[in-house]
Scaffold this motif. Sequence first.
Motif, PDB file in Angstrom:
ATOM      1  N   LEU A 122      44.407  35.064  40.204  1.00 54.77           N
ATOM      2  CA  LEU A 122      44.057  33.947  39.321  1.00 54.77           C
ATOM      3  C   LEU A 122      45.298  33.140  38.951  1.00 54.77           C
ATOM      4  CD1 LEU A 122      41.468  35.759  37.041  1.00 54.77           C
ATOM      5  CD2 LEU A 122      40.970  33.824  38.558  1.00 54.77           C
ATOM      6  N   HIS A 123      46.388  33.840  38.704  1.00 50.61           N
ATOM      7  CA  HIS A 123      47.645  33.182  38.331  1.00 50.61           C
ATOM      8  C   HIS A 123      48.172  32.301  39.473  1.00 50.61           C
ATOM      9  CE1 HIS A 123      51.497  32.564  36.371  1.00 50.61           C
ATOM     10  NE2 HIS A 123      52.082  32.916  37.496  1.00 50.61           N
ATOM     11  N   ASN A 124      47.969  32.741  40.707  1.00 51.13           N
ATOM     12  CA  ASN A 124      48.498  32.011  41.873  1.00 51.13           C
ATOM     13  C   ASN A 124      47.614  30.856  42.328  1.00 51.13           C
ATOM     14  OD1 ASN A 124      50.833  33.549  42.032  1.00 51.13           O
ATOM     15  ND2 ASN A 124      49.861  35.080  43.356  1.00 51.13           N
ATOM     16  N   ARG A 125      46.418  30.752  41.787  1.00 55.79           N
ATOM     17  CA  ARG A 125      45.520  29.645  42.143  1.00 55.79           C
ATOM     18  C   ARG A 125      45.911  28.406  41.343  1.00 55.79           C
ATOM     19  NH1 ARG A 125      39.415  32.159  42.528  1.00 55.79           N
ATOM     20  NH2 ARG A 125      39.987  33.949  43.792  1.00 55.79           N
ATOM     21  N   ASN A 126      45.516  27.247  41.847  1.00 54.82           N
ATOM     22  CA  ASN A 126      45.689  26.010  41.078  1.00 54.82           C
ATOM     23  C   ASN A 126      44.721  26.058  39.898  1.00 54.82           C
ATOM     24  OD1 ASN A 126      47.602  24.946  42.791  1.00 54.82           O
ATOM     25  ND2 ASN A 126      46.077  23.939  44.085  1.00 54.82           N
ATOM     26  N   GLN A 127      45.257  26.052  38.706  1.00 57.53           N
ATOM     27  CA  GLN A 127      44.417  26.171  37.509  1.00 57.53           C
ATOM     28  C   GLN A 127      44.047  24.780  37.004  1.00 57.53           C
ATOM     29  OE1 GLN A 127      47.067  28.688  35.268  1.00 57.53           O
ATOM     30  NE2 GLN A 127      46.175  30.528  36.154  1.00 57.53           N
ATOM     31  N   VAL A 128      43.183  24.108  37.755  1.00 59.68           N
ATOM     32  CA  VAL A 128      42.856  22.717  37.471  1.00 59.68           C
ATOM     33  C   VAL A 128      41.816  22.556  36.366  1.00 59.68           C
ATOM     34  CG1 VAL A 128      43.523  21.816  39.729  1.00 59.68           C
ATOM     35  CG2 VAL A 128      41.216  22.681  39.391  1.00 59.68           C
ATOM     36  N   LEU A 129      40.906  23.513  36.231  1.00 60.36           N
ATOM     37  CA  LEU A 129      39.844  23.399  35.227  1.00 60.36           C
ATOM     38  C   LEU A 129      40.332  23.763  33.825  1.00 60.36           C
ATOM     39  CD1 LEU A 129      36.866  25.082  37.138  1.00 60.36           C
ATOM     40  CD2 LEU A 129      37.359  22.647  36.913  1.00 60.36           C
ATOM     41  N   LEU A 130      41.360  24.595  33.766  1.00 59.68           N
ATOM     42  CA  LEU A 130      41.859  25.151  32.500  1.00 59.68           C
ATOM     43  C   LEU A 130      40.722  25.812  31.718  1.00 59.68           C
ATOM     44  CD1 LEU A 130      44.518  22.532  31.454  1.00 59.68           C
ATOM     45  CD2 LEU A 130      44.813  24.668  32.683  1.00 59.68           C
ATOM     46  N   LYS A 131      39.825  26.451  32.463  1.00 60.06           N
ATOM     47  CA  LYS A 131      38.701  27.192  31.884  1.00 60.06           C
ATOM     48  C   LYS A 131      39.115  28.651  31.761  1.00 60.06           C
ATOM     49  CE  LYS A 131      33.885  28.396  32.880  1.00 60.06           C
ATOM     50  NZ  LYS A 131      33.997  29.684  32.257  1.00 60.06           N
ATOM     51  N   PRO A 132      39.030  29.205  30.556  1.00 59.90           N
ATOM     52  CA  PRO A 132      39.460  30.594  30.383  1.00 59.90           C
ATOM     53  C   PRO A 132      38.526  31.583  31.090  1.00 59.90           C
ATOM     54  CG  PRO A 132      38.488  29.782  28.353  1.00 59.90           C
ATOM     55  CD  PRO A 132      38.539  28.620  29.306  1.00 59.90           C
ATOM     56  N   VAL A 133      39.117  32.665  31.571  1.00 60.36           N
ATOM     57  CA  VAL A 133      38.370  33.771  32.155  1.00 60.36           C
ATOM     58  C   VAL A 133      38.938  35.055  31.562  1.00 60.36           C
ATOM     59  CG1 VAL A 133      39.846  33.761  34.232  1.00 60.36           C
ATOM     60  CG2 VAL A 133      37.645  34.961  34.277  1.00 60.36           C
ATOM     61  N   LEU A 134      38.054  35.876  31.053  1.00 58.45           N
ATOM     62  CA  LEU A 134      38.422  37.158  30.472  1.00 58.45           C
ATOM     63  C   LEU A 134      38.396  38.203  31.581  1.00 58.45           C
ATOM     64  CD1 LEU A 134      38.908  39.053  28.018  1.00 58.45           C
ATOM     65  CD2 LEU A 134      36.407  39.150  27.765  1.00 58.45           C
ATOM     66  N   VAL A 135      39.512  38.895  31.769  1.00 58.91           N
ATOM     67  CA  VAL A 135      39.593  39.952  32.779  1.00 58.91           C
ATOM     68  C   VAL A 135      39.742  41.276  32.042  1.00 58.91           C
ATOM     69  CG1 VAL A 135      40.791  40.804  34.831  1.00 58.91           C
ATOM     70  CG2 VAL A 135      40.697  38.340  34.388  1.00 58.91           C
ATOM     71  N   ILE A 136      38.820  42.201  32.297  1.00 58.74           N
ATOM     72  CA  ILE A 136      38.794  43.497  31.608  1.00 58.74           C
ATOM     73  C   ILE A 136      38.847  44.604  32.649  1.00 58.74           C
ATOM     74  CG2 ILE A 136      37.459  45.050  30.121  1.00 58.74           C
ATOM     75  CD1 ILE A 136      36.046  42.575  28.995  1.00 58.74           C
ATOM     76  N   ASN A 137      39.656  45.621  32.390  1.00 64.76           N
ATOM     77  CA  ASN A 137      39.634  46.804  33.241  1.00 64.76           C
ATOM     78  C   ASN A 137      38.976  47.958  32.491  1.00 64.76           C
ATOM     79  OD1 ASN A 137      40.440  48.242  35.756  1.00 64.76           O
ATOM     80  ND2 ASN A 137      41.449  49.539  34.255  1.00 64.76           N
ATOM     81  N   LEU A 138      37.911  48.476  33.088  1.00 64.71           N
ATOM     82  CA  LEU A 138      37.213  49.665  32.622  1.00 64.71           C
ATOM     83  C   LEU A 138      37.479  50.722  33.682  1.00 64.71           C
ATOM     84  CD1 LEU A 138      35.063  51.231  30.951  1.00 64.71           C
ATOM     85  CD2 LEU A 138      33.320  50.055  32.315  1.00 64.71           C
ATOM     86  N   GLU A 139      38.395  51.618  33.403  1.00 65.66           N
ATOM     87  CA  GLU A 139      38.812  52.617  34.408  1.00 65.66           C
ATOM     88  C   GLU A 139      37.651  53.563  34.713  1.00 65.66           C
ATOM     89  OE1 GLU A 139      41.787  53.719  37.012  1.00 65.66           O
ATOM     90  OE2 GLU A 139      41.956  52.128  35.535  1.00 65.66           O
ATOM     91  N   VAL A 140      37.282  53.641  36.011  1.00 65.95           N
ATOM     92  CA  VAL A 140      36.174  54.487  36.446  1.00 65.95           C
ATOM     93  C   VAL A 140      36.592  55.196  37.721  1.00 65.95           C
ATOM     94  CG1 VAL A 140      33.774  54.521  37.266  1.00 65.95           C
ATOM     95  CG2 VAL A 140      34.441  52.932  35.448  1.00 65.95           C
ATOM     96  N   LYS A 141      36.478  56.534  37.733  1.00 61.54           N
ATOM     97  CA  LYS A 141      36.795  57.290  38.951  1.00 61.54           C
ATOM     98  C   LYS A 141      35.837  56.882  40.063  1.00 61.54           C
ATOM     99  CE  LYS A 141      38.858  61.336  36.892  1.00 61.54           C
ATOM    100  NZ  LYS A 141      38.501  62.428  36.018  1.00 61.54           N
ATOM    101  N   ASP A 142      36.331  56.964  41.286  1.00 65.76           N
ATOM    102  CA  ASP A 142      35.564  56.510  42.437  1.00 65.76           C
ATOM    103  C   ASP A 142      34.706  57.641  43.005  1.00 65.76           C
ATOM    104  OD1 ASP A 142      34.540  55.036  44.451  1.00 65.76           O
ATOM    105  OD2 ASP A 142      36.382  54.917  45.624  1.00 65.76           O
ATOM    106  N   ASN A 143      33.627  57.955  42.297  1.00 56.77           N
ATOM    107  CA  ASN A 143      32.613  58.859  42.828  1.00 56.77           C
ATOM    108  C   ASN A 143      31.255  58.384  42.296  1.00 56.77           C
ATOM    109  OD1 ASN A 143      31.956  60.284  40.287  1.00 56.77           O
ATOM    110  ND2 ASN A 143      33.995  61.191  40.499  1.00 56.77           N
ATOM    111  N   HIS A 144      30.187  58.878  42.863  1.00 51.82           N
ATOM    112  CA  HIS A 144      28.851  58.368  42.536  1.00 51.82           C
ATOM    113  C   HIS A 144      28.488  58.600  41.073  1.00 51.82           C
ATOM    114  CE1 HIS A 144      28.266  57.369  46.672  1.00 51.82           C
ATOM    115  NE2 HIS A 144      28.407  58.614  47.065  1.00 51.82           N
ATOM    116  N   GLU A 145      28.827  59.774  40.521  1.00 48.40           N
ATOM    117  CA  GLU A 145      28.473  60.085  39.139  1.00 48.40           C
ATOM    118  C   GLU A 145      29.208  59.167  38.168  1.00 48.40           C
ATOM    119  OE1 GLU A 145      29.745  62.516  41.305  1.00 48.40           O
ATOM    120  OE2 GLU A 145      27.740  63.140  41.910  1.00 48.40           O
TER     121      GLU A 145
END
Length: 193
Positions: A122-145
């Motif tokens: 996102l930082h490397n893209r041209n930020q022409v719209l100046l529209k905010p985007v919320l980025v959240i990390n929810l840490e989840v182990k990579d298995n089906h359960e």
Amino acid sequence: MKLRYAMVCSSNQNRSMESHFLLKREGFDVASYGTGQHVKLPGPSIREPNVYDFGTPYKQMFDDLRRKDVELYKRNGILPMLKRNLGVKLAPQRWQDNAADGPFDVVITFEEKVFDLVLEDLHNRNQVLLKPVLVINLEVKDNHEEAAIGGRLALILCQELDATENWEDTIDDIINNFEKQHRRKLLYSISFY
């Protein structure tokens, strides 16, 4: 407030697609992506993954794995996962190649390295719209359960975000309440389109 959501994981399409499936079922405007070079699914051994290009239809992957070893891929949950994915969308998409799909209001990632990749992209893209985007990390182990648990938690989080008039004014409270209630630490940052 109706927000647009993107679910992003690395390359195997489990965590992001579980969340996509649940949010879509609840009527959310949602998309899902991977960030790896290829889609990697478990194979007969750790050294022999099944590798597909992004854009390969889930039906093609499903049929390929059924031909290779139907019992193995049923037992390890890959065939049921691909069947679920078939009901959500045609094929996996790569985050970096789908800039035209945005802008999104909220992007949820499921591992810290993907969170960093999304923010960098996102930082490397041209930020022409100046529209905010919320980025959240929810840490989840990579298995089906864990993917199932993570999907439900992502849905709860999105419901809370959608219920607010303006997430920018209340995000700290939403994050703090979520962390206390679900005992999961979230990373979050704001970027722009």
